[in-house]
Scaffold this motif. Structure first.
Motif, PDB file in Angstrom:
ATOM      1  N   TYR A 172     -11.811   3.367  -8.235  1.00 51.87           N
ATOM      2  CA  TYR A 172     -10.603   3.791  -8.939  1.00 51.87           C
ATOM      3  C   TYR A 172     -10.107   5.187  -8.569  1.00 51.87           C
ATOM      4  O   TYR A 172      -8.926   5.481  -8.703  1.00 51.87           O
ATOM      5  N   LYS A 173     -10.994   6.083  -8.073  1.00 50.10           N
ATOM      6  CA  LYS A 173     -10.622   7.484  -7.887  1.00 50.10           C
ATOM      7  C   LYS A 173      -9.467   7.692  -6.906  1.00 50.10           C
ATOM      8  O   LYS A 173      -8.549   8.499  -7.190  1.00 50.10           O
ATOM      9  N   PRO A 174      -9.444   7.033  -5.734  1.00 49.43           N
ATOM     10  CA  PRO A 174      -8.324   7.266  -4.815  1.00 49.43           C
ATOM     11  C   PRO A 174      -6.956   7.025  -5.458  1.00 49.43           C
ATOM     12  O   PRO A 174      -6.029   7.820  -5.284  1.00 49.43           O
ATOM     13  N   LYS A 177      -6.843  11.434 -18.538  1.00 52.20           N
ATOM     14  CA  LYS A 177      -7.488  10.320 -19.235  1.00 52.20           C
ATOM     15  C   LYS A 177      -6.604   9.061 -19.256  1.00 52.20           C
ATOM     16  O   LYS A 177      -7.076   7.950 -18.990  1.00 52.20           O
ATOM     17  N   SER A 178      -5.313   9.234 -19.566  1.00 54.04           N
ATOM     18  CA  SER A 178      -4.426   8.058 -19.640  1.00 54.04           C
ATOM     19  C   SER A 178      -4.257   7.406 -18.270  1.00 54.04           C
ATOM     20  O   SER A 178      -4.210   6.179 -18.161  1.00 54.04           O
ATOM     21  N   VAL A 179      -4.187   8.244 -17.194  1.00 60.27           N
ATOM     22  CA  VAL A 179      -4.073   7.685 -15.847  1.00 60.27           C
ATOM     23  C   VAL A 179      -5.341   6.921 -15.485  1.00 60.27           C
ATOM     24  O   VAL A 179      -5.288   5.830 -14.902  1.00 60.27           O
ATOM     25  N   ILE A 188      -8.197   1.816 -14.508  1.00 54.48           N
ATOM     26  CA  ILE A 188      -9.338   0.929 -14.778  1.00 54.48           C
ATOM     27  C   ILE A 188      -8.839  -0.441 -15.252  1.00 54.48           C
ATOM     28  O   ILE A 188      -9.333  -1.487 -14.815  1.00 54.48           O
ATOM     29  N   ASN A 189      -7.859  -0.438 -16.155  1.00 55.68           N
ATOM     30  CA  ASN A 189      -7.292  -1.703 -16.636  1.00 55.68           C
ATOM     31  C   ASN A 189      -6.645  -2.481 -15.499  1.00 55.68           C
ATOM     32  O   ASN A 189      -6.720  -3.717 -15.444  1.00 55.68           O
ATOM     33  N   LYS A 207      -7.075  -7.332 -11.945  1.00 49.39           N
ATOM     34  CA  LYS A 207      -7.092  -8.056 -10.668  1.00 49.39           C
ATOM     35  C   LYS A 207      -8.466  -8.662 -10.386  1.00 49.39           C
ATOM     36  O   LYS A 207      -8.572  -9.793  -9.909  1.00 49.39           O
ATOM     37  N   ALA A 208      -9.518  -7.896 -10.698  1.00 51.77           N
ATOM     38  CA  ALA A 208     -10.871  -8.319 -10.329  1.00 51.77           C
ATOM     39  C   ALA A 208     -11.332  -9.559 -11.088  1.00 51.77           C
ATOM     40  O   ALA A 208     -11.901 -10.485 -10.497  1.00 51.77           O
TER      41      ALA A 208
END
Length: 440
Positions: free
Chosen positions: A24-26, A60-62, A67-68, A73-74
């Motif tokens: 998720y970080k990128p 935090k919201s980003v 994550i959602n 997709k996953a």
């Protein structure tokens, strides 16, 4: 990212999704940079807000949004790639069971309860033979049909006194309330009809609403949707209408079948007989489809995750139904799910697909029916019908139109395959016998 399936029974499982920082970080960093470019914060020029401040305000919201997005997709991709036959939707464990610290955590784990359909085999050879019916319409049905047509096709008359079957127009009164309305004779209870039969224009009748009308809906319709009205009312008759009986002549033939279709009573009766046969053939085909589905349900066992299903139904209905209310209709819910699973297997095995031209043709048939042109050989309106059908399917304000018609075509194709594979035995029966079969 790691996704694992942990089965507790053949139909109950947990799906565990483990997300690492690299997953998720990128995208989070990219989104925060975009926020920085757009942020309009007092004391800083556009695009010059310190990244640390952007992180503090929006980080935090980003992170939660990303994550959602990753989960969104996953999870469905895993289900599709592994051909999981789900019942209901994955239900995430709530945060109390699986707490998350969004401020400090780098690695995340999400768990979903899922319900699976038990494995089953679709074998049409093991389905018992189903009766299909050839219905023998006779002169009796022709005569009954013609009499009904004569009753419904006659000119409307306005007699001076009331008879059974009339429509009464007039004014209701109760205290200060008045309402101009109509009373259809079919809405009157049998024991109350004597109050009305023989009454004349200008008469004022007094009667109790609940003792007179067959149900509350009839009361509301007659009194102008005034719900809760009770007790005695008066009704002053202003007009009486009655459908006159049509004569068996050329004008009647043309009105029923279309101008010039027949030119004699003999030809008219033959056409009516063919219409009756066609209608009953359609009803017999409909019954066959129902009986075929019933036979599949009765002879193909499919285990379902019942506890999961109950929980899912309560959740998906957002508390609108109690567990007791869910249980009242639970057997029907299970039947619907099992039937859908069987139909999906039929579609998969037979590679059933639906193309746009098929959806368009189905829509055109629907529109022809609305215009009353089922049997018309006149093609003069084809271009207009196609234009209306295309507009109906592509209306941006009603995007479900296409899916509704698509599903109709898909369901019909599945049903055709089922009928082509089940064993049937044809039986000749009379109209009265067929009515007994269907419980009419």
């Amino acid at each position: 990212m790691n996704i694992s399936l942990e089965k507790s029974t053949p139909v109950n499982a947990r799906l565990v999704v483990s997300i690492s920082e690299a997953d998720y970080k990128p995208q989070v960093d990219k989104n925060l940079k975009d926020y920085r470019k757009r942020a309009n914060i007092k004391g800083f020029r556009p695009g010059m807000v310190p990244m640390q401040m952007v992180q503090k305000m929006f980080g935090k919201s980003v992170l939660i949004d990303e994550i959602n997005s990753v989960l969104g997709k996953a999870v469905p991709n895993y289900i599709k790639e592994n051909n999981l036959s789900l019942v209901g939707d994955p239900m995430p464990l709530n945060e109390l069971e699986n707490p998350i610290d969004w401020d400090t955590q780098k690695e995340f784990s999400f768990t979903y309860n899922i319900g699976l359909a038990g494995e089953f085999t679709l074998d049409f050879d093991k389905i018992p033979t189903i009766n299909t019916y050839e219905i023998e319409a006779t002169e009796k049905e022709v005569e009954e049909t013609i009499e009904n047509l004569k009753q419904n096709s006659g000119e409307q008359i306005h007699p001076d006194t009331v008879e059974e079957g009339d429509m009464l127009f007039g004014v209701f009164t109760q205290g200060e309330w008045t309402e101009k309305s109509a009373i259809p004779f079919k809405a009157i209870k049998e024991e109350a009809k004597a109050t009305f039969i023989g009454a004349a224009k200008g008469d004022t009748l007094t009667f109790d609403l609940q003792a007179t009308f067959v149900d509350e809906k009839s009361i509301e319709l007659a009194t102008g949707n005034k719900s809760g009205l009770v007790g005695e009312v008066t009704f002053t008759i202003e007009d009486i209408t009655r459908n006159g009986v049509a004569e068996l002549n050329q004008a009647f033939f043309d009105k029923v079948l279309g101008e010039g279709k027949v030119s004699s009573e003999e030809e008219f009766r033959k056409e009516i007989l063919e219409i009756i046969k066609t209608n009953y053939k359609r009803e017999a085909e409909y019954l066959l489809r129902i009986d075929a589905e019933k036979a599949l349900l009765e002879n193909i066992a499919i285990e379902l995750p019942e506890d999961f299903l109950r929980d899912w139904l309560i959740q998906v209905n957002e508390g609108k139904f109690t567990p007791e209310q869910i249980d009242q209709d639970f057997e029907n819910v299970k039947k619907d799910i099992r039937l859908n699973l069987i139909k999906n297997e039929v579609a998969t095995q037979n590679e059933i697909k639906v193309e746009y031209p098929e959806v368009l043709e189905r829509t055109k048939e629907m529109i022809r029916g609305q215009f009353g042109m089922y049997a018309s050989a006149d093609n003069s309106m084809d271009e207009m019908i196609e234009r209306i059908a295309n507009g109906y399917l592509t209306d941006k304000n009603k995007q479900d139109n296409f899916m509704r018609m698509f599903n109709e075509v898909y369901a019909a194709k599945v049903s055709d395959v089922i009928l082509a594979n089940v064993k049937t035995e044809s039986k000749n029966i009379s109209v009265d016998e067929f009515k007994q079969v269907v419980g009419a």
